[in-house]
Design a protein around this motif. Structure first.
Motif, mmCIF file in Angstrom:
data_model
loop_
_atom_site.group_PDB
_atom_site.id
_atom_site.type_symbol
_atom_site.label_atom_id
_atom_site.label_comp_id
_atom_site.label_asym_id
_atom_site.label_seq_id
_atom_site.Cartn_x
_atom_site.Cartn_y
_atom_site.Cartn_z
ATOM 1 N N VAL A 27 2.772 2.054 -6.850
ATOM 2 C CA VAL A 27 2.499 3.208 -7.571
ATOM 3 C C VAL A 27 1.368 4.056 -6.876
ATOM 4 N N ASN A 28 0.286 3.655 -6.598
ATOM 5 C CA ASN A 28 -0.776 4.252 -5.983
ATOM 6 C C ASN A 28 -0.413 4.838 -4.661
ATOM 7 N N LEU A 29 0.515 4.021 -3.648
ATOM 8 C CA LEU A 29 0.950 4.639 -2.515
ATOM 9 C C LEU A 29 1.720 5.718 -2.779
ATOM 10 N N ALA A 30 2.562 5.856 -3.809
ATOM 11 C CA ALA A 30 3.526 7.008 -3.979
ATOM 12 C C ALA A 30 2.628 8.139 -4.662
ATOM 13 N N MET A 31 1.516 7.891 -5.043
ATOM 14 C CA MET A 31 0.617 8.925 -5.660
ATOM 15 C C MET A 31 -0.266 9.384 -4.381
ATOM 16 N N VAL A 32 -0.399 8.836 -3.280
ATOM 17 C CA VAL A 32 -1.206 9.274 -2.140
ATOM 18 C C VAL A 32 -0.912 10.858 -1.745
ATOM 19 N N ALA A 33 -1.991 11.526 -1.572
ATOM 20 C CA ALA A 33 -1.742 13.032 -0.969
ATOM 21 C C ALA A 33 -1.405 13.063 0.337
ATOM 22 N N PRO A 34 -0.358 13.766 0.687
ATOM 23 C CA PRO A 34 -0.140 13.903 2.070
ATOM 24 C C PRO A 34 -1.390 14.370 2.914
ATOM 25 N N GLY A 35 -1.477 13.459 3.947
ATOM 26 C CA GLY A 35 -2.665 13.917 4.965
ATOM 27 C C GLY A 35 -3.718 12.777 4.398
ATOM 28 N N SER A 36 -3.495 11.976 3.483
ATOM 29 C CA SER A 36 -4.666 11.110 3.096
ATOM 30 C C SER A 36 -4.227 9.773 3.904
ATOM 31 N N ALA A 38 -6.259 7.562 5.811
ATOM 32 C CA ALA A 38 -7.105 6.484 5.491
ATOM 33 C C ALA A 38 -6.889 5.638 4.209
ATOM 34 N N GLU A 39 -6.424 6.386 3.167
ATOM 35 C CA GLU A 39 -6.422 5.874 1.778
ATOM 36 C C GLU A 39 -4.826 5.111 1.979
ATOM 37 N N ARG A 40 -3.983 5.821 2.537
ATOM 38 C CA ARG A 40 -2.764 5.042 2.670
ATOM 39 C C ARG A 40 -2.693 3.945 3.440
ATOM 40 N N GLU A 41 -3.229 3.794 4.690
ATOM 41 C CA GLU A 41 -3.515 2.696 5.287
ATOM 42 C C GLU A 41 -4.163 1.445 4.566
ATOM 43 N N ARG A 42 -5.308 1.850 3.795
ATOM 44 C CA ARG A 42 -5.996 0.892 3.220
ATOM 45 C C ARG A 42 -5.087 0.290 2.027
ATOM 46 N N LEU A 43 -4.071 1.051 1.373
ATOM 47 C CA LEU A 43 -3.384 0.585 0.362
ATOM 48 C C LEU A 43 -2.109 -0.307 0.960
ATOM 49 N N LEU A 44 -1.713 0.346 2.152
ATOM 50 C CA LEU A 44 -0.700 -0.633 2.945
ATOM 51 C C LEU A 44 -1.259 -2.107 3.187
ATOM 52 N N LEU A 45 -2.434 -2.059 3.539
ATOM 53 C CA LEU A 45 -3.098 -3.244 4.065
ATOM 54 C C LEU A 45 -3.057 -4.145 2.767
ATOM 55 N N MET A 46 -3.517 -3.621 1.827
ATOM 56 C CA MET A 46 -3.611 -4.368 0.466
ATOM 57 C C MET A 46 -2.485 -5.128 0.160
#
Length: 142
Positions: A27-36, A38-46
């Motif tokens: 859910v959080n990955l689907a809500m990541v703003a385009p261009g974020s 670092a946030e996307r990579e952190r969520l993918l790692l988690m």
């Protein structure tokens, strides 16, 4: 046998905890703003670490369940249709676990286009499966 049951319950509960939380990360990955990035990579790692951990937990949960079924004969004989229904639920949970792995690969490659609302509904599936499994084991309606 009681130790085997106890460990089976602990591993199943831990496995489900991971299956409850992993789609929440989706859910959080689907809500990541385009261009974020670092946030996307952190969520993918988690998500990758949690999927690996839940996969490790599923193996002893299933193995101990098989030990109880085959080794101790739990659920064998007449009047034990509940166990067949529970095994069907276990297969559904394994399928859900696999679906999570597929979704994670698709999210990592930006191939998944599901909305965060879709993932919120997907997140409710293990709750329903756990409810059915607990009712089957405790009530033994068949």
């Amino acid at each position: 046998m009681l130790w085997v049951k106890a460990f089976h319950i602990v591993f199943v509960a831990s496995w489900f905890a991971g299956l409850f939380y992993l789609p929440r990360i989706f859910v959080n990955l689907a809500m990541v703003a385009p261009g974020s990035v670092a946030e996307r990579e952190r969520l993918l790692l988690m998500a990758r670490k949690l999927l690996r951990f839940t996969t490790l937990l599923s193996v002893p949960a299933i193995a101990l369940g098989l030990w109880l079924w085959l080794g101790y004969g739990i659920g064998k004989g007449p009047g034990n249709g509940w166990l067949h229904a529970k095994l069907a639920v276990v297969l559904l949970v394994v399928g859900y676990h696999h679906a999570c792995a597929v979704l994670l690969r698709r999210l990592a490659s930006n191939a998944d286009q599901h909305s965060h609302r879709w993932f919120r509904w997907f997140n409710e599936v293990p709750v329903l499966l756990l409810l059915v499994a607990v009712v089957l084991v405790v009530v033994k309606p068949f």
